[in-house]
Structure formats: C-alpha cells, structure tokens
Design a protein around this motif. Structure first.
Motif, PDB file in Angstrom:
ATOM      1  N   LYS A   5       0.859  -1.176   0.000  1.00 51.89           N
ATOM      2  CA  LYS A   5       0.000   0.000   0.000  1.00 51.89           C
ATOM      3  C   LYS A   5       0.898   1.229   0.000  1.00 51.89           C
ATOM      4  CE  LYS A   5      -3.787   2.121   2.558  1.00 51.89           C
ATOM      5  NZ  LYS A   5      -4.685   1.973   3.707  1.00 51.89           N
ATOM      6  N   VAL A   6       0.603   2.174  -0.887  1.00 51.69           N
ATOM      7  CA  VAL A   6       1.393   3.402  -0.965  1.00 51.69           C
ATOM      8  C   VAL A   6       1.063   4.262   0.244  1.00 51.69           C
ATOM      9  CG1 VAL A   6       1.880   5.480  -2.301  1.00 51.69           C
ATOM     10  CG2 VAL A   6       1.429   3.315  -3.487  1.00 51.69           C
ATOM     11  N   ILE A   7       2.100   4.583   1.028  1.00 54.62           N
ATOM     12  CA  ILE A   7       1.886   5.372   2.242  1.00 54.62           C
ATOM     13  C   ILE A   7       2.607   6.718   2.209  1.00 54.62           C
ATOM     14  CG2 ILE A   7       1.420   3.352   3.679  1.00 54.62           C
ATOM     15  CD1 ILE A   7       4.294   3.673   4.804  1.00 54.62           C
ATOM     16  N   GLY A   8       3.343   6.983   1.133  1.00 51.69           N
ATOM     17  CA  GLY A   8       4.034   8.264   1.062  1.00 51.69           C
ATOM     18  C   GLY A   8       4.834   8.430  -0.208  1.00 51.69           C
ATOM     19  N   SER A   9       5.458   9.594  -0.331  1.00 49.50           N
ATOM     20  CA  SER A   9       6.285   9.934  -1.486  1.00 49.50           C
ATOM     21  C   SER A   9       7.670  10.351  -1.025  1.00 49.50           C
ATOM     22  CB  SER A   9       5.670  11.109  -2.265  1.00 49.50           C
ATOM     23  OG  SER A   9       4.413  10.770  -2.770  1.00 49.50           O
ATOM     24  N   VAL A  10       8.625  10.238  -1.923  1.00 50.77           N
ATOM     25  CA  VAL A  10       9.984  10.696  -1.665  1.00 50.77           C
ATOM     26  C   VAL A  10      10.334  11.690  -2.764  1.00 50.77           C
ATOM     27  CG1 VAL A  10      12.408  10.041  -1.506  1.00 50.77           C
ATOM     28  CG2 VAL A  10      10.661   8.514  -0.601  1.00 50.77           C
ATOM     29  N   TRP A  11      10.786  12.884  -2.377  1.00 49.52           N
ATOM     30  CA  TRP A  11      11.216  13.880  -3.347  1.00 49.52           C
ATOM     31  C   TRP A  11      12.719  14.020  -3.251  1.00 49.52           C
ATOM     32  CZ3 TRP A  11       6.834  14.445  -0.398  1.00 49.52           C
ATOM     33  CH2 TRP A  11       5.629  14.530  -1.112  1.00 49.52           C
ATOM     34  N   SER A  12      13.360  14.059  -4.398  1.00 47.85           N
ATOM     35  CA  SER A  12      14.806  14.198  -4.457  1.00 47.85           C
ATOM     36  C   SER A  12      15.172  15.034  -5.671  1.00 47.85           C
ATOM     37  CB  SER A  12      15.453  12.811  -4.549  1.00 47.85           C
ATOM     38  OG  SER A  12      16.839  12.930  -4.707  1.00 47.85           O
ATOM     39  N   THR A  13      15.829  16.173  -5.424  1.00 50.28           N
ATOM     40  CA  THR A  13      16.211  17.023  -6.545  1.00 50.28           C
ATOM     41  C   THR A  13      17.480  16.514  -7.218  1.00 50.28           C
ATOM     42  OG1 THR A  13      17.393  18.507  -5.052  1.00 50.28           O
ATOM     43  CG2 THR A  13      15.124  19.085  -5.623  1.00 50.28           C
ATOM     44  N   GLN A  14      18.294  15.770  -6.496  1.00 50.06           N
ATOM     45  CA  GLN A  14      19.518  15.198  -7.054  1.00 50.06           C
ATOM     46  C   GLN A  14      19.379  13.681  -7.052  1.00 50.06           C
ATOM     47  OE1 GLN A  14      22.139  17.041  -8.254  1.00 50.06           O
ATOM     48  NE2 GLN A  14      20.803  18.789  -7.861  1.00 50.06           N
ATOM     49  N   LYS A  15      19.501  13.075  -8.232  1.00 54.05           N
ATOM     50  CA  LYS A  15      19.374  11.621  -8.356  1.00 54.05           C
ATOM     51  C   LYS A  15      20.500  11.093  -9.225  1.00 54.05           C
ATOM     52  CE  LYS A  15      14.317  11.688  -8.262  1.00 54.05           C
ATOM     53  NZ  LYS A  15      13.109  11.383  -9.016  1.00 54.05           N
ATOM     54  N   GLU A  16      20.776   9.818  -9.094  1.00 54.92           N
ATOM     55  CA  GLU A  16      21.755   9.164  -9.946  1.00 54.92           C
ATOM     56  C   GLU A  16      21.282   9.183 -11.396  1.00 54.92           C
ATOM     57  OE1 GLU A  16      24.776   7.706  -9.560  1.00 54.92           O
ATOM     58  OE2 GLU A  16      24.828   8.422  -7.492  1.00 54.92           O
ATOM     59  N   GLU A  17      22.243   9.098 -12.304  1.00 54.97           N
ATOM     60  CA  GLU A  17      21.910   9.050 -13.722  1.00 54.97           C
ATOM     61  C   GLU A  17      20.980   7.867 -14.001  1.00 54.97           C
ATOM     62  OE1 GLU A  17      24.220   8.493 -17.943  1.00 54.97           O
ATOM     63  OE2 GLU A  17      25.314   9.371 -16.262  1.00 54.97           O
TER      64      GLU A  17
END
Length: 91
Positions: A5-17
């Motif tokens: 069950k989806v319980i949240g989100s993760v935001w990341s401005t910098q991510k791996e290629e």
C-alpha cells in the motif's frame, strides 16, 4: 513480488543518472487481510500509483529489467495498481 500500500512519497532534486523524472513512492507491504507484512520500501513508479492505493511491487533484477536498455540503480518498482483481489481459503 509482493502486495503493498502506498503510504508516502519521496522527493529528491539530485538523483543518480538514469533516475531522472522517476517518481519514488514509499510502500508498506501488506498481507491479504490488509495487515502490515514487512519493512517499508521505496519503489520506483512509472505507472502513476497514488497515496493509499494497493500496488504490486517487483524487486531485485526483475525491477531493473523493466527499464530495458537503461541502467537504473533501483531495487523495487511498482508494476501494477490493484483494482481488487480475491483469496479463497479452504477449511
């Protein structure tokens, strides 16, 4: 694969290629009775799952191969949004 069950989100401005424009969701594994069934995971989502939805999560190599020719450093991917399910138990 497991049900979650989806319980949240993760935001990341910098991510791996390879992870650009990839939505990341926090998923709580659940059992057939909607009870928590393990440790939460962060799963890549390309199909548009939303908060509170039941999803099917694939892990390991199976999660990575859905990106075909791209090398993506993920360990879990949402591969389905569950509309309904039925479990029959024999007594």
């Amino acid at each position: 694969m497991f049900l979650g069950k989806v319980i949240g989100s993760v935001w990341s401005t910098q991510k791996e290629e390879g992870m650009e424009n990839l939505k990341l969701l926090v998923v709580q594994p659940i059992d057939w009775n909607d009870k928590e069934g393990g440790r939460t995971v962060i799963a890549a989502d390309r199909i548009g799952a939303g908060f509170g939805e039941k999803v099917i999560v694939s892990t390991g190599t199976s999660a990575r191969i859905i990106f075909q020719n791209k090398v993506v450093p993920i360990d879990a991917a949402i591969v389905g949004i569950v509309d309904s399910f039925e479990v029959t138990q024999e007594t």
